[in-house]
Design a protein around this motif. Structure first.
Motif, PDB file in Angstrom:
ATOM      1  N   VAL A  32      50.543  27.362  56.537  1.00  0.00           N
ATOM      2  CA  VAL A  32      49.362  27.590  57.379  1.00  0.00           C
ATOM      3  C   VAL A  32      48.232  26.680  56.875  1.00  0.00           C
ATOM      4  CG1 VAL A  32      50.016  29.933  58.035  1.00  0.00           C
ATOM      5  CG2 VAL A  32      48.714  29.574  55.934  1.00  0.00           C
ATOM      6  N   ASN A  33      47.023  26.896  57.368  1.00  0.00           N
ATOM      7  CA  ASN A  33      45.904  26.024  56.998  1.00  0.00           C
ATOM      8  C   ASN A  33      45.648  26.047  55.489  1.00  0.00           C
ATOM      9  OD1 ASN A  33      45.305  25.142  59.623  1.00  0.00           O
ATOM     10  ND2 ASN A  33      44.109  26.989  60.040  1.00  0.00           N
ATOM     11  N   SER A  34      45.368  24.878  54.937  1.00  0.00           N
ATOM     12  CA  SER A  34      45.194  24.718  53.497  1.00  0.00           C
ATOM     13  C   SER A  34      43.797  25.130  53.046  1.00  0.00           C
ATOM     14  CB  SER A  34      45.421  23.254  53.107  1.00  0.00           C
ATOM     15  OG  SER A  34      46.743  22.863  53.376  1.00  0.00           O
ATOM     16  N   MET A  35      43.676  25.383  51.734  1.00  0.00           N
ATOM     17  CA  MET A  35      42.370  25.602  51.135  1.00  0.00           C
ATOM     18  C   MET A  35      41.521  24.338  51.232  1.00  0.00           C
ATOM     19  SD  MET A  35      42.974  27.854  47.694  1.00  0.00           S
ATOM     20  CE  MET A  35      43.834  26.515  46.863  1.00  0.00           C
ATOM     21  N   ASN A  36      40.230  24.485  51.064  1.00  0.00           N
ATOM     22  CA  ASN A  36      39.332  23.326  51.078  1.00  0.00           C
ATOM     23  C   ASN A  36      39.368  22.559  49.763  1.00  0.00           C
ATOM     24  OD1 ASN A  36      37.897  23.737  53.739  1.00  0.00           O
ATOM     25  ND2 ASN A  36      37.519  25.713  52.787  1.00  0.00           N
ATOM     26  N   THR A  37      39.647  23.259  48.663  1.00  0.00           N
ATOM     27  CA  THR A  37      39.658  22.633  47.347  1.00  0.00           C
ATOM     28  C   THR A  37      41.030  22.782  46.706  1.00  0.00           C
ATOM     29  OG1 THR A  37      37.307  23.134  47.033  1.00  0.00           O
ATOM     30  CG2 THR A  37      38.589  22.615  45.055  1.00  0.00           C
ATOM     31  N   ALA A  38      41.713  21.662  46.505  1.00  0.00           N
ATOM     32  CA  ALA A  38      43.014  21.683  45.843  1.00  0.00           C
ATOM     33  C   ALA A  38      42.835  21.987  44.363  1.00  0.00           C
ATOM     34  CB  ALA A  38      43.710  20.330  46.015  1.00  0.00           C
ATOM     35  N   ARG A  39      43.693  22.849  43.809  1.00  0.00           N
ATOM     36  CA  ARG A  39      43.586  23.216  42.392  1.00  0.00           C
ATOM     37  C   ARG A  39      44.807  24.009  41.961  1.00  0.00           C
ATOM     38  NH1 ARG A  39      39.017  27.832  43.572  1.00  0.00           N
ATOM     39  NH2 ARG A  39      39.113  27.575  45.816  1.00  0.00           N
ATOM     40  N   LYS A  40      44.944  24.123  40.648  1.00  0.00           N
ATOM     41  CA  LYS A  40      46.012  24.926  40.068  1.00  0.00           C
ATOM     42  C   LYS A  40      45.399  25.900  39.065  1.00  0.00           C
ATOM     43  CE  LYS A  40      46.981  21.512  36.425  1.00  0.00           C
ATOM     44  NZ  LYS A  40      48.004  20.662  35.787  1.00  0.00           N
ATOM     45  N   TYR A  41      46.238  26.825  38.552  1.00  0.00           N
ATOM     46  CA  TYR A  41      45.798  27.834  37.574  1.00  0.00           C
ATOM     47  C   TYR A  41      44.599  28.628  38.099  1.00  0.00           C
ATOM     48  CZ  TYR A  41      48.717  25.339  34.155  1.00  0.00           C
ATOM     49  OH  TYR A  41      49.759  24.751  33.480  1.00  0.00           O
ATOM     50  N   LEU A  42      44.563  28.896  39.413  1.00  0.00           N
ATOM     51  CA  LEU A  42      43.497  29.676  40.016  1.00  0.00           C
ATOM     52  C   LEU A  42      43.909  31.147  40.090  1.00  0.00           C
ATOM     53  CD1 LEU A  42      43.515  29.115  43.885  1.00  0.00           C
ATOM     54  CD2 LEU A  42      45.357  28.343  42.397  1.00  0.00           C
ATOM     55  N   ALA A  43      43.004  31.985  40.552  1.00  0.00           N
ATOM     56  CA  ALA A  43      43.289  33.409  40.737  1.00  0.00           C
ATOM     57  C   ALA A  43      43.050  33.784  42.183  1.00  0.00           C
ATOM     58  CB  ALA A  43      42.409  34.256  39.824  1.00  0.00           C
ATOM     59  N   ARG A  85      39.955  28.395  34.089  1.00  0.00           N
ATOM     60  CA  ARG A  85      41.308  28.302  34.613  1.00  0.00           C
ATOM     61  C   ARG A  85      42.145  29.422  33.993  1.00  0.00           C
ATOM     62  NH1 ARG A  85      40.382  24.606  30.617  1.00  0.00           N
ATOM     63  NH2 ARG A  85      41.858  24.540  28.885  1.00  0.00           N
ATOM     64  N   ARG A  86      43.321  29.647  34.584  1.00  0.00           N
ATOM     65  CA  ARG A  86      44.280  30.623  34.045  1.00  0.00           C
ATOM     66  C   ARG A  86      43.664  32.011  33.908  1.00  0.00           C
ATOM     67  NH1 ARG A  86      46.267  26.159  29.747  1.00  0.00           N
ATOM     68  NH2 ARG A  86      48.010  25.278  30.951  1.00  0.00           N
ATOM     69  N   ASN A 132      38.165  43.726  26.045  1.00  0.00           N
ATOM     70  CA  ASN A 132      38.225  43.962  24.603  1.00  0.00           C
ATOM     71  C   ASN A 132      38.983  42.865  23.874  1.00  0.00           C
ATOM     72  OD1 ASN A 132      37.062  46.816  24.303  1.00  0.00           O
ATOM     73  ND2 ASN A 132      38.541  47.071  25.955  1.00  0.00           N
ATOM     74  N   ASN A 133      39.867  42.162  24.583  1.00  0.00           N
ATOM     75  CA  ASN A 133      40.705  41.136  23.971  1.00  0.00           C
ATOM     76  C   ASN A 133      40.623  39.848  24.775  1.00  0.00           C
ATOM     77  OD1 ASN A 133      42.396  42.860  21.909  1.00  0.00           O
ATOM     78  ND2 ASN A 133      42.414  44.015  23.820  1.00  0.00           N
ATOM     79  N   SER A 134      40.100  38.780  24.152  1.00  0.00           N
ATOM     80  CA  SER A 134      40.056  37.476  24.810  1.00  0.00           C
ATOM     81  C   SER A 134      41.471  36.948  24.959  1.00  0.00           C
ATOM     82  CB  SER A 134      39.234  36.491  23.976  1.00  0.00           C
ATOM     83  OG  SER A 134      37.899  36.915  23.871  1.00  0.00           O
ATOM     84  N   ARG A 135      41.790  36.428  26.144  1.00  0.00           N
ATOM     85  CA  ARG A 135      43.145  35.914  26.363  1.00  0.00           C
ATOM     86  C   ARG A 135      43.219  35.149  27.677  1.00  0.00           C
ATOM     87  NH1 ARG A 135      45.880  41.800  27.823  1.00  0.00           N
ATOM     88  NH2 ARG A 135      43.899  42.909  27.836  1.00  0.00           N
ATOM     89  N   SER A 136      44.248  34.356  27.789  1.00  0.00           N
ATOM     90  CA  SER A 136      44.558  33.666  29.033  1.00  0.00           C
ATOM     91  C   SER A 136      46.011  33.973  29.379  1.00  0.00           C
ATOM     92  CB  SER A 136      44.342  32.153  28.883  1.00  0.00           C
ATOM     93  OG  SER A 136      45.129  31.647  27.821  1.00  0.00           O
ATOM     94  N   TYR A 137      46.490  33.382  30.476  1.00  0.00           N
ATOM     95  CA  TYR A 137      47.847  33.666  30.999  1.00  0.00           C
ATOM     96  C   TYR A 137      48.035  35.166  31.184  1.00  0.00           C
ATOM     97  CZ  TYR A 137      48.263  29.371  28.137  1.00  0.00           C
ATOM     98  OH  TYR A 137      48.049  28.176  27.520  1.00  0.00           O
ATOM     99  N   VAL A 138      46.947  35.883  31.468  1.00  0.00           N
ATOM    100  CA  VAL A 138      46.973  37.341  31.566  1.00  0.00           C
ATOM    101  C   VAL A 138      47.362  37.743  32.989  1.00  0.00           C
ATOM    102  CG1 VAL A 138      44.512  37.456  32.121  1.00  0.00           C
ATOM    103  CG2 VAL A 138      45.623  39.424  31.093  1.00  0.00           C
ATOM    104  N   THR A 139      47.942  38.925  33.142  1.00  0.00           N
ATOM    105  CA  THR A 139      48.398  39.402  34.443  1.00  0.00           C
ATOM    106  C   THR A 139      47.605  40.630  34.863  1.00  0.00           C
ATOM    107  OG1 THR A 139      50.639  38.593  34.055  1.00  0.00           O
ATOM    108  CG2 THR A 139      50.379  40.287  35.745  1.00  0.00           C
ATOM    109  N   GLY A 140      47.255  40.710  36.143  1.00  0.00           N
ATOM    110  CA  GLY A 140      46.610  41.879  36.702  1.00  0.00           C
ATOM    111  C   GLY A 140      47.531  42.567  37.692  1.00  0.00           C
TER     112      GLY A 140
END
Length: 238
Positions: A32-43, A85-86, A132-140
């Motif tokens: 379908v229609n694309s986002m306006n800003t191409a990017r990776k590691y977004l949420a 990112r991430r 409470n804990n700084s981190r990346s690659y985290v899952t919600g």
């Protein structure tokens, strides 16, 4: 974003960052229609017809936020206070939540997004409680909400930390049985699932776990061990 039968995927990376968007109907994917800003590691957050995309990296971290109405993406006048990112995302287009991620290091920053077309300033990010804990690659848990959120796992390494959000602050809960990052997850604060990911040694695993609002229990494993994957839907239809 979305559910098992009404899903939405956007952004990412092919040979370059992508703005591509695809909708899933339970059987097949349609471009379908694309986002306006191409990017990776977004949420992202929300549903197939009412979604939110924010953060990520182009060549540098971005704070751009976009809203999707089921047909088109619109760049929001509101941007993240901390470009990163991430990061993880949960909630809806009208009431979204962005948490964790990386700037040059892992951060515990939490921001709330509120969109209201009935007021002059339609959208805005505001600071929420710090994790409470700084981190990346985290899952919600993707179906959790702004006032009943859930995050788990993350890196660097394989973290077991689980935290719940009540709209104001994060509270530590019982840990995952298997510490890992880049976990596929879904569900709600009281009925979530997590599967796969990378353990502290960087090895892809197939472990499956379910969360009941208090603690995690091991369940059937993925058929294929893997990390850097994604998940959506509910605990019983993911």
């Amino acid at each position: 974003a979305g559910t098992q039968t009404v899903g939405l995927a956007f952004g990412g990376n092919t040979t370059a960052v992508s703005s591509s968007t695809e909708e899933y109907d339970g059987s097949s994917w349609t471009a379908v229609n694309s986002m306006n800003t191409a990017r990776k590691y977004l949420a992202g957050a929300g549903t197939q017809a009412d979604a939110l995309a924010f953060g990520g990296i182009i060549t540098a971290n971005t704070n751009v936020t976009e809203e999707y109405d089921g047909t088109n993406w619109t760049t929001s006048p509101a941007t993240l206070a901390t470009a990163r990112r991430r990061l993880g995302g949960a909630g809806t287009r009208a009431a979204g939540l962005g948490f964790g991620g990386e700037t040059t290091t892992q951060v515990a920053v939490t921001e709330e997004y509120n969109s209201n077309i009935g007021i002059t300033t339609q959208s805005a990010w505001s600071s929420g409680g710090t994790m409470n804990n700084s981190r990346s690659y985290v899952t919600g848990a993707g179906q959790s909400t702004l006032t009943a959120g859930l995050i788990f796992g993350g890196g660097p390494g394989g973290k077991t930390n689980t935290e719940e959000y009540d709209g104001t602050s994060w509270t530590e809960q019982n840990d995952l049985a298997t510490g890992r990052n880049y976990i596929a997850g879904g569900g709600t604060q009281t009925a979530a699932f997590g599967a796969g990911g990378y353990n502290s040694g960087g090895t892809a695993v197939n472990n499956g776990e379910e969360y009941d609002g208090t603690s995690w229990s091991e369940t059937n494993d993925l058929n294929t061990a893997r990390g850097q994957t994604n998940g959506f839907g509910s605990q019983t239809a993911g």
